[in-house]
Motif scaffolding. Structure first.
Motif, PDB file in Angstrom:
ATOM      1  N   LEU A 118       0.840  -1.187   0.000  1.00  8.52           N
ATOM      2  CA  LEU A 118       0.000   0.000   0.000  1.00  8.52           C
ATOM      3  C   LEU A 118       0.875   1.235   0.000  1.00  8.52           C
ATOM      4  O   LEU A 118       1.945   1.264   0.613  1.00  8.52           O
ATOM      5  CB  LEU A 118      -0.892   0.025   1.247  1.00  8.52           C
ATOM      6  CG  LEU A 118      -1.861  -1.139   1.471  1.00  8.52           C
ATOM      7  CD1 LEU A 118      -2.545  -0.981   2.826  1.00  8.52           C
ATOM      8  CD2 LEU A 118      -2.893  -1.191   0.344  1.00  8.52           C
ATOM      9  N   GLN A 119       0.409   2.270  -0.714  1.00  8.32           N
ATOM     10  CA  GLN A 119       1.040   3.575  -0.594  1.00  8.32           C
ATOM     11  C   GLN A 119       0.130   4.421   0.277  1.00  8.32           C
ATOM     12  O   GLN A 119      -1.054   4.610  -0.029  1.00  8.32           O
ATOM     13  CB  GLN A 119       1.228   4.229  -1.966  1.00  8.32           C
ATOM     14  CG  GLN A 119       2.031   5.523  -1.864  1.00  8.32           C
ATOM     15  CD  GLN A 119       2.313   6.130  -3.244  1.00  8.32           C
ATOM     16  OE1 GLN A 119       1.691   5.742  -4.232  1.00  8.32           O
ATOM     17  NE2 GLN A 119       3.238   7.059  -3.296  1.00  8.32           N
ATOM     18  N   ARG A 126       4.534  10.333   2.804  1.00  8.33           N
ATOM     19  CA  ARG A 126       4.084   9.158   2.071  1.00  8.33           C
ATOM     20  C   ARG A 126       5.031   7.998   2.330  1.00  8.33           C
ATOM     21  O   ARG A 126       6.252   8.148   2.255  1.00  8.33           O
ATOM     22  CB  ARG A 126       4.004   9.448   0.575  1.00  8.33           C
ATOM     23  CG  ARG A 126       2.949  10.489   0.254  1.00  8.33           C
ATOM     24  CD  ARG A 126       2.733  10.628  -1.233  1.00  8.33           C
ATOM     25  NE  ARG A 126       1.671  11.580  -1.514  1.00  8.33           N
ATOM     26  CZ  ARG A 126       1.176  11.801  -2.726  1.00  8.33           C
ATOM     27  NH1 ARG A 126       1.662  11.142  -3.784  1.00  8.33           N
ATOM     28  NH2 ARG A 126       0.209  12.682  -2.902  1.00  8.33           N
ATOM     29  N   VAL A 127       4.447   6.854   2.662  1.00  9.17           N
ATOM     30  CA  VAL A 127       5.238   5.667   2.959  1.00  9.17           C
ATOM     31  C   VAL A 127       4.683   4.493   2.183  1.00  9.17           C
ATOM     32  O   VAL A 127       3.502   4.463   1.800  1.00  9.17           O
ATOM     33  CB  VAL A 127       5.226   5.350   4.475  1.00  9.17           C
ATOM     34  CG1 VAL A 127       5.889   6.456   5.268  1.00  9.17           C
ATOM     35  CG2 VAL A 127       3.799   5.120   4.963  1.00  9.17           C
ATOM     36  N   LYS A 128       5.539   3.502   1.965  1.00 15.73           N
ATOM     37  CA  LYS A 128       5.131   2.281   1.296  1.00 15.73           C
ATOM     38  C   LYS A 128       5.054   1.178   2.343  1.00 15.73           C
ATOM     39  O   LYS A 128       6.025   0.922   3.046  1.00 15.73           O
ATOM     40  CB  LYS A 128       6.141   1.920   0.212  1.00 15.73           C
ATOM     41  CG  LYS A 128       5.747   0.699  -0.619  1.00 15.73           C
ATOM     42  CD  LYS A 128       6.782   0.463  -1.719  1.00 15.73           C
ATOM     43  CE  LYS A 128       6.391  -0.729  -2.575  1.00 15.73           C
ATOM     44  NZ  LYS A 128       7.396  -0.990  -3.643  1.00 15.73           N
ATOM     45  N   LEU A 129       3.887   0.534   2.470  1.00 16.13           N
ATOM     46  CA  LEU A 129       3.660  -0.471   3.496  1.00 16.13           C
ATOM     47  C   LEU A 129       3.369  -1.816   2.866  1.00 16.13           C
ATOM     48  O   LEU A 129       2.691  -1.925   1.843  1.00 16.13           O
ATOM     49  CB  LEU A 129       2.452  -0.105   4.362  1.00 16.13           C
ATOM     50  CG  LEU A 129       2.543   1.113   5.275  1.00 16.13           C
ATOM     51  CD1 LEU A 129       1.216   1.299   5.984  1.00 16.13           C
ATOM     52  CD2 LEU A 129       3.662   0.933   6.273  1.00 16.13           C
ATOM     53  N   LYS A 130       3.891  -2.865   3.495  1.00 15.07           N
ATOM     54  CA  LYS A 130       3.436  -4.200   3.165  1.00 15.07           C
ATOM     55  C   LYS A 130       2.078  -4.407   3.817  1.00 15.07           C
ATOM     56  O   LYS A 130       1.871  -3.970   4.955  1.00 15.07           O
ATOM     57  CB  LYS A 130       4.422  -5.248   3.669  1.00 15.07           C
ATOM     58  CG  LYS A 130       5.759  -5.219   2.941  1.00 15.07           C
ATOM     59  CD  LYS A 130       6.683  -6.314   3.479  1.00 15.07           C
ATOM     60  CE  LYS A 130       8.011  -6.304   2.735  1.00 15.07           C
ATOM     61  NZ  LYS A 130       8.929  -7.349   3.259  1.00 15.07           N
ATOM     62  N   ARG A 131       1.181  -5.061   3.128  1.00 18.75           N
ATOM     63  CA  ARG A 131      -0.155  -5.249   3.684  1.00 18.75           C
ATOM     64  C   ARG A 131      -0.106  -6.020   5.001  1.00 18.75           C
ATOM     65  O   ARG A 131      -0.938  -5.819   5.891  1.00 18.75           O
ATOM     66  CB  ARG A 131      -1.045  -5.973   2.678  1.00 18.75           C
ATOM     67  CG  ARG A 131      -2.486  -6.143   3.150  1.00 18.75           C
ATOM     68  CD  ARG A 131      -3.364  -6.672   2.057  1.00 18.75           C
ATOM     69  NE  ARG A 131      -3.587  -5.667   1.012  1.00 18.75           N
ATOM     70  CZ  ARG A 131      -4.496  -4.693   1.102  1.00 18.75           C
ATOM     71  NH1 ARG A 131      -5.241  -4.571   2.186  1.00 18.75           N
ATOM     72  NH2 ARG A 131      -4.654  -3.846   0.102  1.00 18.75           N
ATOM     73  N   ALA A 132       0.936  -6.876   5.161  1.00 17.59           N
ATOM     74  CA  ALA A 132       1.046  -7.652   6.401  1.00 17.59           C
ATOM     75  C   ALA A 132       1.302  -6.750   7.604  1.00 17.59           C
ATOM     76  O   ALA A 132       1.076  -7.172   8.742  1.00 17.59           O
ATOM     77  CB  ALA A 132       2.159  -8.682   6.272  1.00 17.59           C
TER      78      ALA A 132
END
Length: 638
Positions: A24-25, A33-39
């Motif tokens: 997810l962004q 703004r960060v980039k996340l793993k859905r986990a």
């Protein structure tokens, strides 16, 4: 759509900008703004807004009773969202779920983390132990705060009073008392000694220095342990002499005495008599252990710590009015003062007088021995003869010369009086080094130490010698030259009541004279250990004496309210005072020739750091010639 996630150990919320299934962004509440793993996403929600969610969840989390949560929770591992639903009894809102998450996360003692958003309640026994530890820490923090407050207010907490030496000289920073002291020092801006002095933990600045010496050198206390009493042999030959000692007024350990006996046919028999504690106890006894532990009497202005207990000192000191055991060296001399024979003996010596410097020096001094004879007094004939012999002995060492012009300073402290700085008023006296009495005693002691050192060497019995070569003085167990004295060997033997080295040598000397077994065999490891320990300890004691003399010099300045002092420049910005043996730096003084006389303004004296802050005022006089001896004639470290 919004999400709640964990990043760097903190919970954050943000708005989803792009959903790429596995990632997810997200834009967080700060616009980043960060980039996340859905986990890594803990909760997805539609309302309220991310910032509002965090604010309301934190407020609701504070209302949750953690003990109740623990009681209603099962024993198995669980997800926070499931537990929130069970706790609320309905599908929880995003705020309710987040509140449960924050509360569980904030109580690691009650709930153990098992993964992202997953927990397990702590077992009862582990929880009780953790809570007990937490309560202990709370009590410790309260105690530290109480002690800190007491110290800041100028009162000594009883808990710290029991640890005073350790707190001052070897603090254990893991102890609550030391943590409180350090915190109070930060709050008051004072060092630990100054704060404790202000709180009355120290009677005076003197106590700080003296107690530090005791703490470092006598942690078990300055008293003596129990010991078997000393006594000398019941049968000793009696010397047919009338011996007298020469010491200053404060001397109680009278080690040496002299006698002058006319010889049939002319000339005299000169006796050098040394107190013999070696006859009263042997190596390996309790008294030996005591002497071996201390190694020397410790001197300081206003007091001393003797090497041997007072009962032992009184048994063997050469006090007037009794017969005392002694090791004697007799010199047979002609009317022309030539030594024609000598003999060493162990015997009882009648002591008839204890002469004191302050009584004799006004009558027996440079003026009287070099003038027309001076006034008559008891012992004048004997002293004059001994001084003449000392002059011959000095010349025999190749050391004859003019009288010394350097000054010795004597310290006397009257403990019955005091000042704002604490108990004690100090007096500092001056006397020229190398007076006739000084030379008399020194030369006869040198001769005895050389003679007995040679005696041990010729008998093949080890001793402890002072040697000097290439300007370096050292201790050794074999006879070696002492270039400074101009002698072939020099074994300290004349102060057995005050120095362990002399006591060891006396045991060896007595064994040779009486045909006994020496206390120490050749190449004895114990003898070498005693030598090493003595050198180190004797240097430490000397440094302590110098530091205490410096301390009392500052007390003298304050006692006499010396706002201005005259001093001599030693080198660069280092000066020494003339009235008292004190050297210090004067940073404000321009470069002067060594030997220049200057006037200084004393702005501050620090009795804890033992420092002087003085300001240069003016030059009084410049030296006619440069005196290179100034730097060498120092009073010890600055």
């Amino acid at each position: 759509m919004f999400v709640l996630y964990e990043e760097d150990g903190a919970f954050k919320a943000g708005t989803i900008l792009a959903d790429n299934e596995a990632t997810l962004q997200v834009e967080n509440t700060h616009g980043k703004r960060v980039k996340l793993k859905r986990a890594n996403v803990l909760l997805e929600f539609l309302e309220p807004a991310p910032a509002e969610l965090l604010r309301r969840a934190e407020a609701e989390a504070e209302e949750l009773d953690i003990e109740f949560l623990w009681e209603v929770c099962g024993d198995e591992e669980f997800a926070f969202a499931d537990f929130a639903a069970e706790y609320q009894g309905h599908k929880p809102t995003a705020v309710e779920s987040a509140a449960v998450l924050l509360r569980l996360h904030s109580a690691p003692i009650w709930f153990h983390r098992k993964g992202k958003g997953r927990f397990r309640k702590a077992p009862a026994e582990i929880l009780q132990a953790a809570l007990a530890g937490l309560e202990k820490k709370r009590q410790q923090a309260a105690l530290i705060e109480h002690m800190r407050s007491e110290l800041v207010d100028g009162r000594l907490p009883s808990e710290l009073g029991a640890l005073l030496p350790q707190a001052l000289y070897r603090p254990d920073r893991n102890r609550n008392e030391i943590k409180a002291l350090e915190a109070a020092c930060v709050d008051t801006g004072l060092s630990a000694p100054r704060l404790l002095l202000k709180c009355g933990a120290l009677g005076s600045s003197y106590d700080f220095h003296y107690n530090r010496f005791l703490f470092e050198n006598f942690p078990e206390g300055a008293g003596f342990p129990s010991f078997a009493p000393a006594s000398w042999p019941s049968v000793l030959p009696r010397a047919e002499v009338a011996a007298f000692s020469i010491d200053d007024a404060s001397t109680t350990e009278i080690d040496d005495a002299f006698s002058v006996t006319p010889r049939a046919g002319g000339g005299w028999r000169i006796g050098i008599h040394i107190a013999a504690p070696a006859l009263g106890f042997v190596r390996g006894t309790e008294l030996d252990a005591i002497a071996r532990r201390r190694l020397s009497t410790i001197y300081m202005p206003g007091g001393k710590l003797t090497m041997l207990p007072d009962e032992v000192v009184q048994t063997f000191t050469l006090i007037a009015g009794r017969e005392c055991p002694a090791v004697s060296l007799y010199l047979d001399i002609t009317p022309g003062l030539a030594i024609v024979g000598q003999e060493s003996r162990v015997e009882l010596v009648p002591i008839v007088a204890n002469l004191r410097h302050h009584d004799i020096e006004p009558l027996f001094n440079d003026a009287s021995v070099h003038g027309e004879g001076g006034p008559d007094f008891t012992w004048k004939r004997e002293l004059t003869l001994l001084w003449d012999l000392a002059t011959v002995l000095e010349a025999g060492r190749g050391k004859a010369g003019g009288n010394e012009d350097r000054v010795d300073f004597g310290f006397s402290v009257d403990w019955t009086q005091g000042s704002a700085d604490g108990p004690g008023l100090v007096s500092i006296s001056r006397r020229l080094r190398g007076s006739p009495l000084d030379k008399l005693v020194a030369e006869l002691m040198i001769h005895a130490n050389v003679t007995w050192g040679r005696l041990l060497d010729e008998a093949g019995v080890p001793g402890l010698y002072r040697a000097q070569g290439g300007g370096k003085v050292r201790m050794t167990t074999v006879a070696a030259p002492h270039e400074g004295l101009g002698v072939e060997c020099y074994a300290w033997s004349s102060s057995p009541l005050r120095r362990y080295v002399d006591l060891v040598n006396q045991w060896q000397i007595v064994a040779v004279l009486q045909g006994g077994t020496p206390a120490f065999a050749p190449r004895s490891a114990d003898l070498m250990a005693a030598l090493r320990d003595f050198e180190l300890t004797y240097a430490d004691y000397a440094e302590f004496q110098r530091r205490m003399e410096r301390y009392w010099c500052l007390r003298w300045l304050r006692q006499h309210q010396r706002g201005e002092v005259d001093a001599t420049v030693v080198r660069e910005n280092i000066v020494r005072l003339g009235e008292i043996p004190l050297m210090f730096r004067v940073p404000s003084m321009p470069l002067q020739l060594p030997g220049s006389q200057v006037r200084l303004v004393v702005e501050h004296t620090d009795l804890l750091d033992v420092e002087v802050d003085a300001r240069f005022q003016r030059v009084l006089a410049e030296p006619e010639t440069q005196d290179d001896s100034l730097a060498a004639d120092a009073f010890g470290p600055l």
